[in-house]
Design a protein around this motif. Structure first.
Motif, mmCIF file in Angstrom:
data_model
loop_
_atom_site.group_PDB
_atom_site.id
_atom_site.type_symbol
_atom_site.label_atom_id
_atom_site.label_comp_id
_atom_site.label_asym_id
_atom_site.label_seq_id
_atom_site.Cartn_x
_atom_site.Cartn_y
_atom_site.Cartn_z
ATOM 1 N N PRO A 108 -29.631 15.437 -54.086
ATOM 2 C CA PRO A 108 -30.486 16.190 -53.178
ATOM 3 C C PRO A 108 -29.904 17.575 -52.871
ATOM 4 N N ARG A 109 -30.808 18.504 -52.625
ATOM 5 C CA ARG A 109 -30.444 19.910 -52.486
ATOM 6 C C ARG A 109 -29.447 20.175 -51.352
ATOM 7 N N HIS A 110 -29.476 19.364 -50.280
ATOM 8 C CA HIS A 110 -28.576 19.630 -49.146
ATOM 9 C C HIS A 110 -27.110 19.401 -49.503
ATOM 10 N N LEU A 111 -26.819 18.835 -50.688
ATOM 11 C CA LEU A 111 -25.422 18.712 -51.109
ATOM 12 C C LEU A 111 -24.800 20.101 -51.315
ATOM 13 N N MET A 112 -25.641 21.103 -51.562
ATOM 14 C CA MET A 112 -25.136 22.478 -51.730
ATOM 15 C C MET A 112 -24.480 23.006 -50.453
ATOM 16 N N THR A 113 -24.805 22.428 -49.303
ATOM 17 C CA THR A 113 -24.191 22.895 -48.055
ATOM 18 C C THR A 113 -22.694 22.604 -48.040
ATOM 19 N N PHE A 114 -22.210 21.774 -48.987
ATOM 20 C CA PHE A 114 -20.781 21.474 -49.088
ATOM 21 C C PHE A 114 -20.067 22.472 -50.006
ATOM 22 N N GLY A 115 -20.788 23.442 -50.530
ATOM 23 C CA GLY A 115 -20.187 24.428 -51.422
ATOM 24 C C GLY A 115 -20.321 25.810 -50.831
ATOM 25 N N PRO A 116 -19.893 26.809 -51.563
ATOM 26 C CA PRO A 116 -19.081 26.677 -52.773
ATOM 27 C C PRO A 116 -17.657 26.239 -52.416
ATOM 28 N N TYR A 117 -16.939 25.773 -53.420
ATOM 29 C CA TYR A 117 -15.556 25.358 -53.190
ATOM 30 C C TYR A 117 -14.660 26.559 -52.932
ATOM 31 N N PRO A 118 -13.726 26.446 -51.979
ATOM 32 C CA PRO A 118 -12.667 27.446 -51.903
ATOM 33 C C PRO A 118 -11.855 27.362 -53.201
ATOM 34 N N ARG A 119 -11.349 28.476 -53.663
ATOM 35 C CA ARG A 119 -10.618 28.489 -54.929
ATOM 36 C C ARG A 119 -9.108 28.666 -54.737
ATOM 37 N N ASP A 120 -8.641 28.520 -53.501
ATOM 38 C CA ASP A 120 -7.203 28.642 -53.243
ATOM 39 C C ASP A 120 -6.481 27.410 -53.777
ATOM 40 N N PRO A 121 -5.238 27.580 -54.218
ATOM 41 C CA PRO A 121 -4.454 26.408 -54.627
ATOM 42 C C PRO A 121 -4.330 25.430 -53.449
ATOM 43 N N LEU A 122 -4.435 24.150 -53.747
ATOM 44 C CA LEU A 122 -4.339 23.147 -52.689
ATOM 45 C C LEU A 122 -2.906 23.076 -52.164
ATOM 46 N N PRO A 123 -2.744 22.766 -50.867
ATOM 47 C CA PRO A 123 -1.406 22.746 -50.263
ATOM 48 C C PRO A 123 -0.655 21.427 -50.494
ATOM 49 N N PHE A 124 -1.106 20.631 -51.457
ATOM 50 C CA PHE A 124 -0.471 19.347 -51.775
ATOM 51 C C PHE A 124 -0.757 19.021 -53.237
ATOM 52 N N PRO A 125 0.060 18.148 -53.849
ATOM 53 C CA PRO A 125 -0.186 17.759 -55.232
ATOM 54 C C PRO A 125 -1.539 17.061 -55.365
ATOM 55 N N SER A 126 -2.198 17.290 -56.492
ATOM 56 C CA SER A 126 -3.514 16.683 -56.673
ATOM 57 C C SER A 126 -3.809 16.442 -58.143
#
Length: 191
Positions: A108-126
């Motif tokens: 569903p279209r409202h999933l876009m409200t969770f974006g866009p992703y930040p592109r900074d390196p994560l502060p923990f291993p992943s």
């Protein structure tokens, strides 16, 4: 460095849109891993970014042990968007099937409200695990965001959305990959 074990961590299971049902690998892991607990959401079918991220942050901040996050699909987006609210260090995150929340054709279209992703390196291993035929994201988008985050990227092959519907109920490969990831984590220094 001593390997981190399940008993050393608080494992937060963060499901995606509509929650993870009884056959989903997240539900099976939650039952099997003694220190795992699910981050519950009030509205599984009408996700509100602010509510979902607040619930994840609250779970991280209430943890008594180092946190290891296990997120699937929209749960990945929720975790990434919640990071600025974390007040406790996270030991690591296991991120499976991140959806392309910047794609206007996502349903569903409202999933876009969770974006866009930040592109900074994560502060923990992943680790990011993505499939080559996930209906919610192209492989290239998942690979690109994993690189931006500094995550180890794992190609799951033609595995659909890596959920019960795509045949990933038990998902032994995921379980082995998670055990390996956990064993390489160092407990963060608690302030």
């Amino acid at each position: 460095m001593r390997a981190m074990k399940v008993k050393d961590a608080e494992i937060l299971i963060v499901p995606g849109y509509t929650n993870s049902g009884p056959d989903h690998w997240q539900t099976r892991w939650e039952a099997k891993l003694s220190t795992a607990r699910r981050v519950e959401q009030a509205e599984w079918t009408k996700p509100v970014r602010e509510d979902w991220t607040a619930n994840v942050a609250q779970a991280v901040n209430a943890a008594e042990r180092p946190v290891v996050i296990v997120a699937h699909s929209l749960g990945v987006s929720t975790v990434i968007q919640a990071i600025p609210q974390f007040r406790k260090p996270v030991a690591g995150a296991f991120l499976v099937a991140p959806p392309d929340v910047a794609n206007p054709s996502i349903r569903p279209r409202h999933l876009m409200t969770f974006g866009p992703y930040p592109r900074d390196p994560l502060p923990f291993p992943s680790v990011v695990i993505a499939s080559r035929n996930d209906p919610y994201s192209t492989f290239e988008v998942a690979e690109d965001i994993a690189a931006a985050w500094g995550s180890l990227f794992i190609d799951a092959g033609e595995a659909g959305h890596l959920n019960a519907d795509s045949g990933h109920g038990p998902w032994p490969e995921g379980s082995m990959t998670f055990a390996h990831f956990l064993s390489r984590l160092e407990p963060p220094k608690l302030h």
